[in-house]
Motif scaffolding. Structure first.
Motif, mmCIF file in Angstrom:
data_model
loop_
_atom_site.group_PDB
_atom_site.id
_atom_site.type_symbol
_atom_site.label_atom_id
_atom_site.label_comp_id
_atom_site.label_asym_id
_atom_site.label_seq_id
_atom_site.Cartn_x
_atom_site.Cartn_y
_atom_site.Cartn_z
ATOM 1 N N ALA A 71 0.828 -1.211 0.000
ATOM 2 C CA ALA A 71 0.000 0.000 0.000
ATOM 3 C C ALA A 71 0.854 1.249 0.000
ATOM 4 C CB ALA A 71 -0.935 -0.012 1.206
ATOM 5 N N ALA A 72 1.959 1.226 0.738
ATOM 6 C CA ALA A 72 2.864 2.369 0.811
ATOM 7 C C ALA A 72 4.237 1.867 1.202
ATOM 8 C CB ALA A 72 2.362 3.402 1.828
ATOM 9 N N TYR A 73 5.278 2.567 0.755
ATOM 10 C CA TYR A 73 6.645 2.153 1.059
ATOM 11 C C TYR A 73 6.888 2.222 2.563
ATOM 12 C CZ TYR A 73 11.631 1.465 0.399
ATOM 13 O OH TYR A 73 12.894 0.953 0.438
ATOM 14 N N PRO A 74 7.499 1.190 3.156
ATOM 15 C CA PRO A 74 7.656 1.164 4.616
ATOM 16 C C PRO A 74 8.680 2.170 5.129
ATOM 17 C CG PRO A 74 8.816 -0.681 3.608
ATOM 18 C CD PRO A 74 8.041 -0.025 2.506
ATOM 19 N N ARG A 75 8.443 2.662 6.342
ATOM 20 C CA ARG A 75 9.433 3.461 7.048
ATOM 21 C C ARG A 75 10.432 2.533 7.728
ATOM 22 N NH1 ARG A 75 4.500 5.934 8.385
ATOM 23 N NH2 ARG A 75 4.457 4.755 10.331
ATOM 24 N N PRO A 76 11.599 3.037 8.119
ATOM 25 C CA PRO A 76 12.579 2.189 8.814
ATOM 26 C C PRO A 76 11.971 1.497 10.022
ATOM 27 C CG PRO A 76 13.593 4.268 8.216
ATOM 28 C CD PRO A 76 12.123 4.402 7.894
ATOM 29 N N ASP A 77 12.281 0.203 10.161
ATOM 30 C CA ASP A 77 11.806 -0.636 11.276
ATOM 31 C C ASP A 77 10.310 -0.894 11.258
ATOM 32 O OD1 ASP A 77 14.328 -1.029 12.393
ATOM 33 O OD2 ASP A 77 14.215 0.832 13.543
ATOM 34 N N GLU A 78 9.633 -0.509 10.206
ATOM 35 C CA GLU A 78 8.195 -0.743 10.120
ATOM 36 C C GLU A 78 7.922 -2.096 9.477
ATOM 37 O OE1 GLU A 78 4.436 2.017 8.962
ATOM 38 O OE2 GLU A 78 5.914 1.748 7.377
ATOM 39 N N LYS A 79 6.872 -2.772 9.933
ATOM 40 C CA LYS A 79 6.442 -4.035 9.349
ATOM 41 C C LYS A 79 5.150 -3.820 8.577
ATOM 42 C CE LYS A 79 8.424 -6.962 12.983
ATOM 43 N NZ LYS A 79 8.131 -8.011 14.005
#
Length: 489
Positions: A71-79
């Motif tokens: 859905a959207a590019y992940p942020r650092p450390d995001e799952k």
């Protein structure tokens, strides 16, 4: 609902000092607004094969793509979870040859993959599209190349992380293999990889007077040696600025062309802004002193850009939307041909005022260092350097850029993207490869350059209607006959 009309911005993207984003189309969620072929039962695609078998050769990357749509590019450390996962064949060269094969050519691929299960799947997929794999080498004990691709549905981007396989060594391109590869070939294409081995094949092609096209997607080790041998060059939006260090795209395109005097023409793709074609070699007997002088930036933004806007906007665009489509995708999306405009003749091309060659050299060196680091090759940054200086080992013997006389004479063409409903865009992965595959078709069949640019834009748009580099590539039956045979702009 009618196809989306894209307005050409009259701001100055070519001289802004910023690279134009290389994405082809802004991605949007599929909705019921997509125009389907069922509403256009009268569409007639090209049902005629080419009159003769035309062999082309491609040397470069081939592997497997793992495409994760999110859905959207992940942020650092995001799952996060994938919305869709696809495993498909990939690699610039293999993708471009697949596009060319579906248009009717007979491609031969030269590359190296692993002697593994992935490699077996790669070969099977290529065979299904009629690509000759007799010169695809298999490396025992090595994996096939693969790429993780994160497709950001919201942002319309794709992020690639590539894992290479075993290199194709120069000794593997022996005389017997080279002769077999080039036998009967009408054109040879290189995607800029496997450079040391590719140089052997490109020089053999030139000795046999077989035309050569080289892709310059991004800085790669010793790529400028390969480019120096090319008759035709196709670059990405950001490559000219990275290679030359020029602050504006127009100056960077001009500097790139000046440093490649053997190239008959140079195409730079610019994402949603279309593509620029710069042709050199005016008619015999032309005195350059009698030709008008203009900056390339002014030609693109003041002369040709507004022309593209006029023919694609307002009542003219509304009228064009009722015309038969140039292509209908496998999912039923109608795609209209884009527009092409050009200077009336050849002009002496000039740089913008205030450019700083010293600053450009520093920027080029910094770009080379970034490219080497991203390629896990930081200790060899010098081999990525875009100085434009080619060593004496090349056949073209190009001098340093600083010693070249200014005022390249050329003709400039600007082509828009195709008319594609924005809700139909699923993924831009491989759009540039499909563009190049179409250019290969145009060169091999003698299609005029303006018509080739229109075809390439339509094929790239059709590709974007599906996830991955190959599922959306059209075959001849999905393209209007005039698009594949046109002699009229």
């Amino acid at each position: 609902c009618s196809p989306m009309v894209r307005t050409f911005t009259l701001s100055n993207p070519f001289g802004s000092g910023r690279a134009v984003k290389a994405g082809w189309f802004r991605r949007c969620r599929l909705t019921s607004t997509i125009i389907r072929a069922s509403f256009n039962p009268g569409f007639q695609g090209c049902d005629q094969p080419l009159e003769r078998r035309i062999k082309i050769v491609g040397m470069g990357s081939c592997g497997v793509d793992y495409l994760a749509s999110v859905a959207a590019y992940p942020r650092p450390d995001e799952k996060l979870r994938t919305e869709k996962l696809e495993t498909q064949g990939g690699g610039n060269c293999a993708n471009a040859l697949t596009a060319a094969a579906r248009l009717g050519l007979a491609p031969t691929l030269v590359t190296k993959i692993g002697a593994d299960g992935l490699g077996d799947g790669i070969i099977s997929e290529l065979h299904r599209d009629g690509i000759d794999t007799a010169h695809v080498l298999r490396a025992e004990g090595h994996p096939s190349p693969f790429t993780y691709i994160i497709v950001d549905r919201r942002g319309g981007t794709r992020t690639c992380i590539h894992t290479p396989g075993a290199p194709l060594e120069p000794y593997e391109m022996d005389e017997e293999r080279i002769s077999s590869v080039l036998e009967g070939a009408s054109l040879v294409y290189f995607d800029g990889r496997l450079t040391e081995a590719a140089l052997l094949l490109v020089r053999a092609a030139r000795l046999r007077k077989i035309p050569v096209l080289v892709e310059a997607e991004r800085l790669r080790p010793s790529l400028e040696l390969l480019m120096a041998e090319a008759d035709y060059i196709v670059t990405s939006a950001h490559f000219p600025q990275d290679w030359t260090g020029e602050g504006g795209l127009a100056d960077a395109i001009l500097a790139t062309a000046e440093r490649l005097p053997a190239a008959r023409w140079l195409i730079t793709t610019m994402g949603t802004r279309g593509a620029v074609l710069l042709e050199r070699t005016p008619p015999a007997g032309t005195d350059p002193r009698t030709l008008p002088e203009q900056t390339l930036e002014d030609i693109l933004t003041v002369e040709l850009g507004p022309q593209i806007e006029i023919v694609r906007s307002g009542a003219m665009a509304a009228a064009a939307s009722s015309l038969p489509p140039a292509c209908v995708s496998a999912s039923g999306v109608r795609i209209g041909a884009g527009k092409v405009v050009a200077t009336e003749g050849y002009v002496r091309l000039a740089y913008t005022s205030g450019r700083d060659p010293s600053q450009a050299a520093r920027q080029a060196q910094a770009a080379a260092q970034r490219a080497a680091a991203l390629n896990a090759d930081a200790n060899r940054a010098d081999s990525y350097h875009g100085s434009g200086f080619l060593t004496s080992g090349t056949t073209t013997g190009v001098a340093p850029a600083a010693t070249m006389a200014p005022g390249l004479v050329g003709r400039v063409t600007l082509a828009s993207i195709a008319d594609l409903p924005k809700d139909a865009v699923t993924d831009t992965t491989g759009a540039g490869d499909s563009f190049i595959g179409s250019v290969l078709y145009g060169l091999a069949t003698g299609l005029p350059l303006p018509a080739t640019l229109r075809l390439a834009a339509v094929v790239a748009a059709c590709k974007c209607t599906e996830l991955g580099a190959r599922p959306g590539l059209p075959n001849r039956s999905r393209l209007a006959h005039a698009l594949l045979h046109s002699t009229v702009v």
